[in-house]
Design an enzyme around this catalytic site. Structure first.
Site, PDB file in Angstrom:
ATOM      1  N   HIS A  14       4.799  47.601 -43.579  1.00 13.48           N
ATOM      2  CA  HIS A  14       3.760  46.626 -43.842  1.00 13.48           C
ATOM      3  C   HIS A  14       2.579  47.140 -44.182  1.00 13.48           C
ATOM      4  O   HIS A  14       1.615  48.023 -44.065  1.00 13.48           O
ATOM      5  CB  HIS A  14       3.151  45.159 -42.720  1.00 13.48           C
ATOM      6  CG  HIS A  14       2.672  44.346 -43.532  1.00 13.48           C
ATOM      7  ND1 HIS A  14       2.761  42.952 -43.635  1.00 13.48           N
ATOM      8  CD2 HIS A  14       1.135  44.417 -44.219  1.00 13.48           C
ATOM      9  CE1 HIS A  14       2.333  42.403 -43.860  1.00 13.48           C
ATOM     10  NE2 HIS A  14       1.022  43.230 -44.002  1.00 13.48           N
ATOM     11  N   HIS A  16      -0.996  47.367 -47.318  1.00 16.76           N
ATOM     12  CA  HIS A  16      -1.809  47.643 -48.360  1.00 16.76           C
ATOM     13  C   HIS A  16      -2.197  49.252 -48.504  1.00 16.76           C
ATOM     14  O   HIS A  16      -3.154  49.410 -47.622  1.00 16.76           O
ATOM     15  CB  HIS A  16      -2.814  46.845 -47.938  1.00 16.76           C
ATOM     16  CG  HIS A  16      -2.926  45.269 -47.736  1.00 16.76           C
ATOM     17  ND1 HIS A  16      -2.199  44.032 -47.518  1.00 16.76           N
ATOM     18  CD2 HIS A  16      -2.322  45.020 -46.060  1.00 16.76           C
ATOM     19  CE1 HIS A  16      -1.844  43.004 -46.960  1.00 16.76           C
ATOM     20  NE2 HIS A  16      -2.033  43.533 -45.987  1.00 16.76           N
ATOM     21  N   LYS A 100       6.422  37.896 -49.894  1.00 16.15           N
ATOM     22  CA  LYS A 100       5.475  37.645 -48.774  1.00 16.15           C
ATOM     23  C   LYS A 100       5.080  36.238 -49.194  1.00 16.15           C
ATOM     24  O   LYS A 100       4.602  36.332 -50.237  1.00 16.15           O
ATOM     25  CB  LYS A 100       5.027  39.455 -48.915  1.00 16.15           C
ATOM     26  CG  LYS A 100       3.357  38.649 -48.097  1.00 16.15           C
ATOM     27  CD  LYS A 100       3.800  38.905 -46.918  1.00 16.15           C
ATOM     28  CE  LYS A 100       2.916  38.533 -45.383  1.00 16.15           C
ATOM     29  NZ  LYS A 100       1.608  39.762 -45.543  1.00 16.15           N
ATOM     30  N   HIS A 137       2.709  35.713 -43.772  1.00 17.15           N
ATOM     31  CA  HIS A 137       1.465  35.505 -42.526  1.00 17.15           C
ATOM     32  C   HIS A 137       1.374  34.479 -42.342  1.00 17.15           C
ATOM     33  O   HIS A 137       1.809  33.170 -42.634  1.00 17.15           O
ATOM     34  CB  HIS A 137       0.492  35.853 -43.751  1.00 17.15           C
ATOM     35  CG  HIS A 137      -1.076  35.971 -43.030  1.00 17.15           C
ATOM     36  ND1 HIS A 137      -1.705  36.811 -42.800  1.00 17.15           N
ATOM     37  CD2 HIS A 137      -1.599  34.552 -42.353  1.00 17.15           C
ATOM     38  CE1 HIS A 137      -2.873  36.999 -42.256  1.00 17.15           C
ATOM     39  NE2 HIS A 137      -3.256  35.630 -41.957  1.00 17.15           N
ATOM     40  N   HIS A 175       3.089  40.820 -38.051  1.00 17.32           N
ATOM     41  CA  HIS A 175       1.458  41.334 -37.581  1.00 17.32           C
ATOM     42  C   HIS A 175       1.443  40.162 -36.116  1.00 17.32           C
ATOM     43  O   HIS A 175       0.577  39.732 -36.570  1.00 17.32           O
ATOM     44  CB  HIS A 175       0.307  41.437 -38.506  1.00 17.32           C
ATOM     45  CG  HIS A 175      -0.435  40.700 -39.817  1.00 17.32           C
ATOM     46  ND1 HIS A 175      -0.241  39.394 -39.538  1.00 17.32           N
ATOM     47  CD2 HIS A 175      -0.210  40.813 -40.613  1.00 17.32           C
ATOM     48  CE1 HIS A 175      -0.710  38.599 -40.726  1.00 17.32           C
ATOM     49  NE2 HIS A 175      -0.836  39.567 -41.796  1.00 17.32           N
ATOM     50  N   ASP A 248      -0.170  47.204 -41.607  1.00 16.82           N
ATOM     51  CA  ASP A 248      -1.496  46.547 -41.823  1.00 16.82           C
ATOM     52  C   ASP A 248      -2.498  47.127 -42.010  1.00 16.82           C
ATOM     53  O   ASP A 248      -3.459  46.301 -42.208  1.00 16.82           O
ATOM     54  CB  ASP A 248      -1.607  44.860 -41.127  1.00 16.82           C
ATOM     55  CG  ASP A 248      -1.950  43.881 -42.073  1.00 16.82           C
ATOM     56  OD1 ASP A 248      -1.698  43.826 -43.493  1.00 16.82           O
ATOM     57  OD2 ASP A 248      -2.733  43.065 -41.057  1.00 16.82           O
ATOM     58  N   HIS A 252     -10.719  48.387 -47.515  1.00 19.68           N
ATOM     59  CA  HIS A 252     -11.847  47.651 -47.976  1.00 19.68           C
ATOM     60  C   HIS A 252     -12.793  48.694 -48.589  1.00 19.68           C
ATOM     61  O   HIS A 252     -13.205  49.724 -47.659  1.00 19.68           O
ATOM     62  CB  HIS A 252     -12.119  46.595 -47.318  1.00 19.68           C
ATOM     63  CG  HIS A 252     -11.115  45.253 -46.894  1.00 19.68           C
ATOM     64  ND1 HIS A 252     -10.476  44.263 -48.277  1.00 19.68           N
ATOM     65  CD2 HIS A 252     -10.295  44.912 -46.878  1.00 19.68           C
ATOM     66  CE1 HIS A 252     -10.104  43.835 -47.825  1.00 19.68           C
ATOM     67  NE2 HIS A 252      -9.893  43.749 -46.352  1.00 19.68           N
TER      68      HIS A 252
HETATM   69  O1  DOR Z   1      -6.626  41.824 -42.260  1.00 16.02           O
HETATM   70  C1  DOR Z   1      -6.282  41.676 -42.991  1.00 16.02           C
HETATM   71  N1  DOR Z   1      -6.641  41.918 -44.641  1.00 16.02           N
HETATM   72  N2  DOR Z   1      -5.139  41.134 -43.187  1.00 16.02           N
HETATM   73  C2  DOR Z   1      -4.198  40.623 -44.088  1.00 16.02           C
HETATM   74  O2  DOR Z   1      -3.605  39.704 -43.869  1.00 16.02           O
HETATM   75  C3  DOR Z   1      -4.909  40.680 -45.734  1.00 16.02           C
HETATM   76  C4  DOR Z   1      -5.281  41.780 -45.404  1.00 16.02           C
HETATM   77  C5  DOR Z   1      -6.019  42.418 -46.134  1.00 16.02           C
HETATM   78  O3  DOR Z   1      -4.960  42.509 -47.137  1.00 16.02           O
HETATM   79  O4  DOR Z   1      -7.108  42.912 -46.659  1.00 16.02           O
HETATM   80 ZN    ZN Z   2      -1.015  42.463 -44.783  1.00 14.30          ZN
END
Ligand code: DOR
Ligand code: ZN
Length: 345
Positions: A14, A16, A100, A137, A175, A248, A252
């Site tokens: 998992h 990103h 997903k 989720h 998660h 996960d 950002h």
């Molecule tokens: O904390 C998270 N960030 N939870 C999620 O489900 C998405 C993820 C994100 O894409 O930033």
């Molecule tokens: Zn995620």
């Protein structure tokens, strides 16, 4: 005390990585520790077609060295418009490993998600038929439900009814964060499994408020009480094949975390395997890390286990303050702190 451990090259089930410059910054961190990763489709716009997934995979491969051994495993985003036809094509394509499902409004880039579970029944039935795993989720979005109770309510209100209506559907609860989820997964048959993040194994909800409000510990599902963290540690280190590694890791830009209304997501990819090793070491369960970090997930998905190995050395290692991408930076978990292990080589 063990000073080094060699395990089969792990898989992050998992992850990103976003796209563009962010991807170029964060992807090498994962490719350095893992042989493969299941890439989440919540881009802007979301990855809803096989063509988009192919283009995304191409971007990922272009960001890696030509001789890379890293394999991105692609997923599709479940919108209310996802058809059985697309599921059949995705299943035959070989590149899509899962779909997903985000409840609409549950988290980052989830606006195109699902809120009518009756309306998607036919698509879910085709997923059961073709063996395509559904990744959830697992949080309800009802504003009246406390943010700390949303996972437990999702199990009762949505997941259990859906699994009863669509027998044979393979589901990964992503998660998981609660004792209720651990118990539910353990009690279910072999069609249900769960991923567990490093941050939910290491932190309880106090971490969001320690020394002031800390946006870098804000993620969704939100951190929970200590008794839930303990249940997760027990599950992850138990050797049960129903639990496997899914970091996960969710990068950002710093400014989108450190602001009013900051984004949910914790960036762990720089050190995630080492963070998991800390947890397993503390539980005297380092011999079970290999299963959790690769075999259990590969077996659930029916994909080959990785052939190579990775060696982890027990050594306090500094985590940088931040990583640059373009004009911006991303702040990693334990920024400026340390982790007790490092990947050799
Ligand atoms: O904390 C998270 N960030 N939870 C999620 O489900 C998405 C993820 C994100 O894409 O930033
Ligand atoms: Zn995620």
């Amino acid at each position: 005390m063990q000073h080094a451990i060699t395990i089969s090259t792990p898989i992050d089930f998992h992850l990103h990585i976003r796209s563009g410059r962010m991807l170029k910054t964060v992807l090498p961190h994962t490719a350095n520790e893992y042989g493969a990763a299941l890439i989440m489709p919540n881009l802007k716009p979301p990855v809803t077609s096989i063509g988009q997934a192919e283009a995304f995979k191409k971007e990922i491969m272009q960001a890696l060295p030509e001789d890379t051994a890293f394999t991105p495993l692609m997923s599709l985003y479940f919108t209310r418009n996802l058809t059985s036809q697309t599921i059949r094509e995705a299943s035959a394509s070989g590149i899509i490993k899962a779909v997903k499902l985000y409840p609409a409004g549950a988290t980052t880039n989830s606006d195109s998600g699902v809120n009518d579970y009756e309306g998607i029944r036919g698509t879910l039935e085709t997923m059961a038929e073709t063996g395509m795993p559904l990744l959830v989720h697992g949080e309800v979005t009802d504003k009246a439900v406390d943010v700390f109770d949303r996972e437990a309510r999702f199990i009762e209100d949505i997941l259990e009814p859906v699994r009863r209506q669509v027998p044979g559907l393979k589901v990964v609860m992503e998660h998981i964060t609660t004792k209720e989820a651990v118990q539910y997964v353990l009690a279910a048959d072999e069609t249900l499994a769960a991923t567990i993040t490093a941050h939910h194994l290491l932190l309880n909800r106090n971490a969001m408020f320690q020394g002031g409000m800390n946006p870098h510990h804000y993620c969704l599902p939100i951190l929970k009480r200590e008794r839930h963290r303990e249940a997760l540690v027990k599950a992850a280190t138990s050797g049960s094949k129903k639990f496997f590694l899914g970091s996960d890791s969710a990068p950002h830009p710093k400014g989108e975390k450190e602001c009013a209304c900051g984004c949910a997501g914790i960036y762990t990819a720089y050190s995630s395997l080492c963070l998991y090793a800390e947890v397993f070491e503390k539980e005297n369960a380092l011999d079970r890390l290999e299963g959790f970090a690769g075999f259990h997930g590969a077996d659930f998905y029916g994909i080959p286990r990785n052939k190579g190995t990775v060696t982890l050395v027990k050594e306090e290692t500094i985590i940088p303050d931040s990583f640059t991408f373009g004009e911006d930076v991303v702040v990693p978990f334990r920024s400026g702190g340390t982790v007790g292990w490092r990947v050799a080589g």
